[in-house]
Design a protein around this motif. Sequence first.
Motif, PDB file in Angstrom:
ATOM      1  N   GLY A  38       3.401   0.755 -12.941  1.00  0.00           N
ATOM      2  CA  GLY A  38       2.208   0.322 -12.230  1.00  0.00           C
ATOM      3  C   GLY A  38       2.373  -1.044 -11.598  1.00  0.00           C
ATOM      4  O   GLY A  38       1.961  -1.268 -10.447  1.00  0.00           O
ATOM      5  N   GLN A  39       2.976  -1.964 -12.320  1.00  0.00           N
ATOM      6  CA  GLN A  39       3.214  -3.303 -11.781  1.00  0.00           C
ATOM      7  C   GLN A  39       4.173  -3.242 -10.598  1.00  0.00           C
ATOM      8  O   GLN A  39       3.937  -3.863  -9.552  1.00  0.00           O
ATOM      9  CB  GLN A  39       3.776  -4.217 -12.863  1.00  0.00           C
ATOM     10  CG  GLN A  39       3.981  -5.652 -12.405  1.00  0.00           C
ATOM     11  CD  GLN A  39       4.474  -6.551 -13.520  1.00  0.00           C
ATOM     12  OE1 GLN A  39       5.591  -6.386 -14.009  1.00  0.00           O
ATOM     13  NE2 GLN A  39       3.644  -7.496 -13.946  1.00  0.00           N
ATOM     14  N   ALA A  40       5.246  -2.483 -10.744  1.00  0.00           N
ATOM     15  CA  ALA A  40       6.232  -2.378  -9.658  1.00  0.00           C
ATOM     16  C   ALA A  40       5.600  -1.775  -8.406  1.00  0.00           C
ATOM     17  O   ALA A  40       5.848  -2.241  -7.283  1.00  0.00           O
ATOM     18  CB  ALA A  40       7.416  -1.535 -10.119  1.00  0.00           C
ATOM     19  N   ILE A  41       4.771  -0.750  -8.575  1.00  0.00           N
ATOM     20  CA  ILE A  41       4.144  -0.104  -7.418  1.00  0.00           C
ATOM     21  C   ILE A  41       3.145  -1.038  -6.754  1.00  0.00           C
ATOM     22  O   ILE A  41       3.082  -1.119  -5.515  1.00  0.00           O
ATOM     23  CB  ILE A  41       3.471   1.213  -7.852  1.00  0.00           C
ATOM     24  CG1 ILE A  41       4.541   2.273  -8.140  1.00  0.00           C
ATOM     25  CG2 ILE A  41       2.498   1.704  -6.779  1.00  0.00           C
ATOM     26  CD1 ILE A  41       4.006   3.564  -8.705  1.00  0.00           C
ATOM     27  N   ALA A  42       2.351  -1.755  -7.536  1.00  0.00           N
ATOM     28  CA  ALA A  42       1.377  -2.679  -6.960  1.00  0.00           C
ATOM     29  C   ALA A  42       2.064  -3.731  -6.094  1.00  0.00           C
ATOM     30  O   ALA A  42       1.634  -4.018  -4.968  1.00  0.00           O
ATOM     31  CB  ALA A  42       0.574  -3.343  -8.079  1.00  0.00           C
ATOM     32  N   ILE A  43       3.142  -4.285  -6.611  1.00  0.00           N
ATOM     33  CA  ILE A  43       3.889  -5.294  -5.845  1.00  0.00           C
ATOM     34  C   ILE A  43       4.555  -4.650  -4.636  1.00  0.00           C
ATOM     35  O   ILE A  43       4.573  -5.221  -3.535  1.00  0.00           O
ATOM     36  CB  ILE A  43       4.915  -5.992  -6.759  1.00  0.00           C
ATOM     37  CG1 ILE A  43       4.187  -6.797  -7.845  1.00  0.00           C
ATOM     38  CG2 ILE A  43       5.849  -6.892  -5.954  1.00  0.00           C
ATOM     39  CD1 ILE A  43       5.083  -7.266  -8.971  1.00  0.00           C
ATOM     40  N   GLY A  44       5.077  -3.446  -4.802  1.00  0.00           N
ATOM     41  CA  GLY A  44       5.720  -2.752  -3.689  1.00  0.00           C
ATOM     42  C   GLY A  44       4.762  -2.438  -2.558  1.00  0.00           C
ATOM     43  O   GLY A  44       5.122  -2.540  -1.376  1.00  0.00           O
ATOM     44  N   LEU A  45       3.533  -2.047  -2.883  1.00  0.00           N
ATOM     45  CA  LEU A  45       2.535  -1.790  -1.835  1.00  0.00           C
ATOM     46  C   LEU A  45       2.231  -3.075  -1.068  1.00  0.00           C
ATOM     47  O   LEU A  45       2.047  -3.047   0.160  1.00  0.00           O
ATOM     48  CB  LEU A  45       1.255  -1.229  -2.457  1.00  0.00           C
ATOM     49  CG  LEU A  45       1.351   0.175  -3.062  1.00  0.00           C
ATOM     50  CD1 LEU A  45       0.046   0.519  -3.784  1.00  0.00           C
ATOM     51  CD2 LEU A  45       1.664   1.222  -2.003  1.00  0.00           C
ATOM     52  N   ALA A  46       2.185  -4.198  -1.784  1.00  0.00           N
ATOM     53  CA  ALA A  46       1.962  -5.490  -1.127  1.00  0.00           C
ATOM     54  C   ALA A  46       3.140  -5.847  -0.221  1.00  0.00           C
ATOM     55  O   ALA A  46       2.953  -6.365   0.884  1.00  0.00           O
ATOM     56  CB  ALA A  46       1.737  -6.573  -2.174  1.00  0.00           C
ATOM     57  N   GLN A  47       4.343  -5.572  -0.672  1.00  0.00           N
ATOM     58  CA  GLN A  47       5.524  -5.832   0.160  1.00  0.00           C
ATOM     59  C   GLN A  47       5.490  -5.010   1.438  1.00  0.00           C
ATOM     60  O   GLN A  47       6.019  -5.421   2.465  1.00  0.00           O
ATOM     61  CB  GLN A  47       6.793  -5.538  -0.640  1.00  0.00           C
ATOM     62  CG  GLN A  47       7.065  -6.534  -1.742  1.00  0.00           C
ATOM     63  CD  GLN A  47       8.199  -6.117  -2.659  1.00  0.00           C
ATOM     64  OE1 GLN A  47       8.431  -4.928  -2.882  1.00  0.00           O
ATOM     65  NE2 GLN A  47       8.907  -7.092  -3.221  1.00  0.00           N
ATOM     66  N   ALA A  48       4.854  -3.837   1.367  1.00  0.00           N
ATOM     67  CA  ALA A  48       4.724  -2.986   2.555  1.00  0.00           C
ATOM     68  C   ALA A  48       3.556  -3.400   3.438  1.00  0.00           C
ATOM     69  O   ALA A  48       3.358  -2.820   4.511  1.00  0.00           O
ATOM     70  CB  ALA A  48       4.572  -1.530   2.133  1.00  0.00           C
ATOM     71  N   GLY A  49       2.763  -4.382   2.975  1.00  0.00           N
ATOM     72  CA  GLY A  49       1.714  -4.933   3.816  1.00  0.00           C
ATOM     73  C   GLY A  49       0.300  -4.785   3.326  1.00  0.00           C
ATOM     74  O   GLY A  49      -0.637  -5.324   3.926  1.00  0.00           O
ATOM     75  N   ALA A  50       0.076  -4.061   2.234  1.00  0.00           N
ATOM     76  CA  ALA A  50      -1.291  -3.801   1.766  1.00  0.00           C
ATOM     77  C   ALA A  50      -1.834  -4.951   0.923  1.00  0.00           C
ATOM     78  O   ALA A  50      -1.077  -5.692   0.293  1.00  0.00           O
ATOM     79  CB  ALA A  50      -1.322  -2.514   0.950  1.00  0.00           C
ATOM     80  N   ASP A  51      -3.148  -5.100   0.923  1.00  0.00           N
ATOM     81  CA  ASP A  51      -3.836  -5.913  -0.069  1.00  0.00           C
ATOM     82  C   ASP A  51      -4.064  -5.011  -1.277  1.00  0.00           C
ATOM     83  O   ASP A  51      -4.422  -3.835  -1.120  1.00  0.00           O
ATOM     84  CB  ASP A  51      -5.161  -6.432   0.470  1.00  0.00           C
ATOM     85  CG  ASP A  51      -4.971  -7.386   1.641  1.00  0.00           C
ATOM     86  OD1 ASP A  51      -3.998  -8.171   1.630  1.00  0.00           O
ATOM     87  OD2 ASP A  51      -5.784  -7.334   2.587  1.00  0.00           O
ATOM     88  N   VAL A  52      -3.875  -5.532  -2.484  1.00  0.00           N
ATOM     89  CA  VAL A  52      -3.820  -4.664  -3.657  1.00  0.00           C
ATOM     90  C   VAL A  52      -4.689  -5.186  -4.800  1.00  0.00           C
ATOM     91  O   VAL A  52      -4.519  -6.318  -5.249  1.00  0.00           O
ATOM     92  CB  VAL A  52      -2.371  -4.497  -4.162  1.00  0.00           C
ATOM     93  CG1 VAL A  52      -2.329  -3.487  -5.308  1.00  0.00           C
ATOM     94  CG2 VAL A  52      -1.439  -4.070  -3.038  1.00  0.00           C
ATOM     95  N   ALA A  53      -5.600  -4.340  -5.256  1.00  0.00           N
ATOM     96  CA  ALA A  53      -6.379  -4.634  -6.461  1.00  0.00           C
ATOM     97  C   ALA A  53      -5.675  -4.036  -7.669  1.00  0.00           C
ATOM     98  O   ALA A  53      -5.227  -2.885  -7.633  1.00  0.00           O
ATOM     99  CB  ALA A  53      -7.782  -4.054  -6.329  1.00  0.00           C
ATOM    100  N   CYS A  54      -5.592  -4.811  -8.743  1.00  0.00           N
ATOM    101  CA  CYS A  54      -4.899  -4.397  -9.965  1.00  0.00           C
ATOM    102  C   CYS A  54      -5.936  -4.149 -11.053  1.00  0.00           C
ATOM    103  O   CYS A  54      -6.712  -5.043 -11.399  1.00  0.00           O
ATOM    104  CB  CYS A  54      -3.931  -5.488 -10.415  1.00  0.00           C
ATOM    105  SG  CYS A  54      -2.747  -5.983  -9.144  1.00  0.00           S
ATOM    106  N   PHE A  55      -5.952  -2.946 -11.600  1.00  0.00           N
ATOM    107  CA  PHE A  55      -6.949  -2.553 -12.583  1.00  0.00           C
ATOM    108  C   PHE A  55      -6.270  -2.283 -13.920  1.00  0.00           C
ATOM    109  O   PHE A  55      -5.236  -1.610 -13.981  1.00  0.00           O
ATOM    110  CB  PHE A  55      -7.666  -1.287 -12.105  1.00  0.00           C
ATOM    111  CG  PHE A  55      -8.782  -0.817 -12.997  1.00  0.00           C
ATOM    112  CD1 PHE A  55     -10.070  -1.308 -12.835  1.00  0.00           C
ATOM    113  CD2 PHE A  55      -8.554   0.131 -13.982  1.00  0.00           C
ATOM    114  CE1 PHE A  55     -11.113  -0.863 -13.646  1.00  0.00           C
ATOM    115  CE2 PHE A  55      -9.584   0.583 -14.798  1.00  0.00           C
ATOM    116  CZ  PHE A  55     -10.865   0.083 -14.631  1.00  0.00           C
ATOM    117  N   GLY A  56      -6.842  -2.814 -14.993  1.00  0.00           N
ATOM    118  CA  GLY A  56      -6.275  -2.596 -16.310  1.00  0.00           C
ATOM    119  C   GLY A  56      -7.264  -2.964 -17.390  1.00  0.00           C
ATOM    120  O   GLY A  56      -8.334  -3.527 -17.108  1.00  0.00           O
ATOM    121  N   HIS A  57      -6.912  -2.671 -18.637  1.00  0.00           N
ATOM    122  CA  HIS A  57      -7.852  -2.908 -19.736  1.00  0.00           C
ATOM    123  C   HIS A  57      -7.885  -4.347 -20.204  1.00  0.00           C
ATOM    124  O   HIS A  57      -8.759  -4.742 -20.980  1.00  0.00           O
ATOM    125  CB  HIS A  57      -7.553  -1.993 -20.924  1.00  0.00           C
ATOM    126  CG  HIS A  57      -6.181  -2.177 -21.502  1.00  0.00           C
ATOM    127  ND1 HIS A  57      -5.880  -3.178 -22.384  1.00  0.00           N
ATOM    128  CD2 HIS A  57      -5.031  -1.474 -21.298  1.00  0.00           C
ATOM    129  CE1 HIS A  57      -4.600  -3.090 -22.713  1.00  0.00           C
ATOM    130  NE2 HIS A  57      -4.058  -2.082 -22.072  1.00  0.00           N
TER     131      HIS A  57
END
Length: 250
Positions: A21-40
């Motif tokens: 999940g962490q890797a994907i969130a950062i990867g989406l940002a590297q591709a240009g997206a703004d990213v919200a991170c959700f967790g407990h």
Amino acid sequence: MNLFNLSGEVALVTGAGSGIGQAIAIGLAQAGADVACFGHDSRGGLEETAGRIEALGRRSLALTGTVTSEADLSAAISRIEKQLGPLTIAVNNAGIGGSDPAETMPVEKWDRIYDVNVKGVFLSCQAEARVMLARKKGSIINIASISGSIVNRDLTQAHYNSSKAAVIHLSKSLAMEWSRRGVRVNVVSPGYTLTPMNQGERNKVFAAGTPMGRLAEPEEMVGPTVFLASRASSFVTGLDVIVDGGFVCW
């Protein structure tokens, strides 16, 4: 290539505090997206992920909640839309594992796996689709596992394996429901991956059973996810992308 450019997109990643999940969130940002991170838990990994996204020049939020709570998911999406903009990408990665012999498995352990891995994914998709369907635009990617297609050797995981199979079939069902309404739903099914949930001496066995001779790095799930989130996959829905180094071929 512009086909894979996610600039202007707003994404949500559940279970973004560590591992895949962490890797994907950062990867989406590297591709240009703004990213919200959700967790407990907003401390530790979740805040770290958001900080690394912001260091890339993208906007981010660290949102606390559980995927088994409709209220938590609704509140998170409402905050995302107010602070980052319309949600267009969602990666439902939050999940738990376990290994218990079927004949002695307490029903509480079965219920817990299904509560997070199946109900949690459904509630996440439901909350995300409500805003996406209204705009007829969105890509939802659910993270399952090769365990949803095969049975892991020498592991007693009837609850886990069947929960991941449910995620795959749930995703296909939702993809068909929403296929003409602008929302695509796909799956990424990782093979054995070096994450905090998958450590120990058994990694040597997992690597030996993988044709490529090693486990995946969490970052190797980024490319398939970006593909499914982007215009490069505009005619792709209901697909289970297996990323396993060839494991299911043997």
